[in-house]
Design a protein around this motif. Structure first.
Motif, short mmCIF file in Angstrom:
data_model
loop_
_atom_site.label_atom_id
_atom_site.label_comp_id
_atom_site.label_asym_id
_atom_site.label_seq_id
_atom_site.Cartn_x
_atom_site.Cartn_y
_atom_site.Cartn_z
N GLN A 96 0.84 -1.20 0.00
CA GLN A 96 0.00 0.00 0.00
C GLN A 96 0.88 1.24 0.00
O GLN A 96 1.77 1.38 0.82
CB GLN A 96 -0.90 0.00 1.23
N VAL A 125 -4.48 13.59 0.52
CA VAL A 125 -3.94 12.24 0.58
C VAL A 125 -4.48 11.41 -0.59
O VAL A 125 -5.69 11.39 -0.84
CB VAL A 125 -4.30 11.56 1.91
N SER A 141 -4.02 7.40 -2.29
CA SER A 141 -3.52 6.08 -1.95
C SER A 141 -3.73 5.10 -3.09
O SER A 141 -4.60 5.29 -3.95
CB SER A 141 -4.21 5.53 -0.69
N ARG A 142 -2.93 4.06 -3.09
CA ARG A 142 -3.12 2.95 -4.02
C ARG A 142 -2.64 1.67 -3.38
O ARG A 142 -1.63 1.68 -2.65
CB ARG A 142 -2.39 3.18 -5.34
N SER A 168 0.72 5.42 0.17
CA SER A 168 -0.12 6.56 0.55
C SER A 168 0.75 7.81 0.55
O SER A 168 1.83 7.82 1.13
CB SER A 168 -0.73 6.32 1.93
#
Length: 445
Positions: free
Chosen positions: A282, A338, A340-341, A284
């Protein structure tokens, strides 16, 4: 007399497979433990409260490495050290910024005029700010800079007071007042250098250009000889870069950060046959720059215990998922945005790589301003303290299988004087185990 009883628990066989909180497995363990001496005398020596899987793992791995999803599934986290992209190092204005070419005012120049006992001439010269990455800057708000006159020489035949060169920056403003500096020329063989602090001024630019006006005013009639030359610049008070507060405008496309990171993974050190159904990486990023930034991840590899390197291919959206285009704050007063992926089995081969029981993950991160195709803000900006905070986590949701994975603890107690007249002792332990795992108990006297 004091003795210590040590109890070790080894959890084995399928801890991962059933580690989400379900009706069948409520993930509570030891209810209590009691010591009974005989039918006449009994005393509890140890009691542990109910503990769920996440609480149990936190005890051994630390709170920062254990979490629970909204659906109750427990996961382990390997969190990398945060990486920051700071504006003060990513986008700089090298000092000094010279105003080139140097300027000359001669008695023979066109534009001289005479009025009220004074002869004067004004020249307006356009200068281009030396950006090199396709920037189109609207304005720069400076904290403190210096206006340095590195050389001023005049041989106009003047004497006394009232002969001046006034240097004006029409678009260098404090409020609505432009910056202006006056040099008094006191002789026919005059030279000087000057350094003047310029604090809290905003330089407005048009196509990266600004103007400087030079007004030479001399006593008496129009001169028949003489030349004045001047070289000057913007300089820093104390560093090699100009001290700006905010830059408004398009800073162009530039790589502002590149870093290769290695993250050790010790989860598999004491495990056998550990397989995860959906391990994840993850990313971020909190973006404080007032324009889009592209964060790309490349050379992502897992190194197994045998030294084999397994490349991770990010296939989502035709590979475009390997670049994360960051959102951005709309104004300088807004907080960072923010973005995210998650890289999982759905958009990469991360499952194959992480199920190789790696000892290390390696990857390269690059940050680029205004990536192609990103939406352009109406008024892009960058503050000197703007930054992008990058975090990378490796998540292991406890959904899978494991032949062996051990955790242990030691419980000690003191039964003091109870042995005074005792001829025997019997230990009884009650454990309510709601875990899908076996255990081993060892008592050491």
């Amino acid at each position: 007399m004091k003795n210590i009883l040590s109890v070790s628990l080894l959890l084995v066989s399928g801890l991962l497979y059933f580690s989400c909180i379900t009706k069948e497995y409520d993930l509570k363990k030891t209810e209590n433990a009691k010591l009974v001496f005989d039918p006449m005398i009994g005393a509890p020596l140890l009691y542990t409260s109910n503990m769920t899987v996440d609480q149990t793992l936190m005890r051994y791995l630390g709170k920062e490495k254990v979490g629970v999803f909204d659906d109750g599934l427990v996961f382990l986290r390997y969190k990398n050290v945060s990486m920051n992209v700071n504006a003060s190092s990513a986008v700089t204005i090298p000092s000094p910024v010279p105003f080139l070419p140097s300027q000359t005012i001669a008695f023979s120049d066109a534009g001289w005029g005479y009025s009220g006992g004074k002869s004067s001439i004004t020249k307006t010269v356009a200068y281009t700010f030396p950006f090199v990455n396709g920037e189109d800057i609207d304005s720069i708000v400076f904290n403190s800079i210096l206006h340095n006159i590195t050389n001023l020489a005049s041989n106009f035949p003047v004497s006394g007071s009232g002969n001046t060169l006034t240097i004006t920056f029409p678009s260098l403003l404090k409020g609505t007042t432009p910056y202006s500096y006056v040099v008094n020329i006191t002789s026919g063989s005059f030279s000087t250098t000057k350094s003047n602090p310029v604090v809290d001024y905003t330089l407005r630019l048009t196509s990266n250009q600004f103007n400087i006006q030079y007004t030479l005013s001399l006593n008496g009639s129009l001169p028949t000889s003489g030349t004045l030359t001047i070289s000057h610049e913007f300089g820093s008070l104390s560093t090699s870069y100009l001290d700006y507060k905010t830059i408004y405008g398009n800073v162009g496309q530039r790589t502002i950060f590149t870093s290769t990171q290695s993250l050790p993974v010790n989860l598999f050190d004491d495990a056998q046959g550990m397989v995860f159904e959906d391990p994840q990486v993850q990313m971020s990023v909190k973006n404080g720059f007032g324009f889009p930034i592209g964060i790309s991840i490349s050379n992502l590899t897992a190194t197994s215990s045998t030294g084999t390197t397994i490349p991770v291919s990010i296939t989502g959206n035709g590979g475009a998922d390997s670049t994360l285009v960051l959102g951005y704050p709309a104004t300088i007063n807004d907080t960072g945005v923010v973005t995210s992926r998650i890289f999982s089995k759905d958009n990469s081969n991360i499952r194959t790589a992480l199920n190789s029981q790696p000892r290390q993950m390696t990857y390269t991160i690059r940050a680029k301003t205004n990536p192609a195709g990103a939406p352009a803000p109406s008024k892009p900006f960058m503050k000197s303290d703007s930054k992008a905070e990058i975090n990378m986590d490796i998540l292991f949701p406890l959904w899978g299988s494991c032949t062996k994975y051990g955790v242990n603890d030691v419980f000690g107690f003191d039964y003091g004087e109870l042995f005074g007249n005792a001829t025997g002792i019997e230990f009884k332990i009650w454990i309510n185990n709601g875990l899908p795992a076996g255990g081993k108990l060892t008592m050491i006297f």
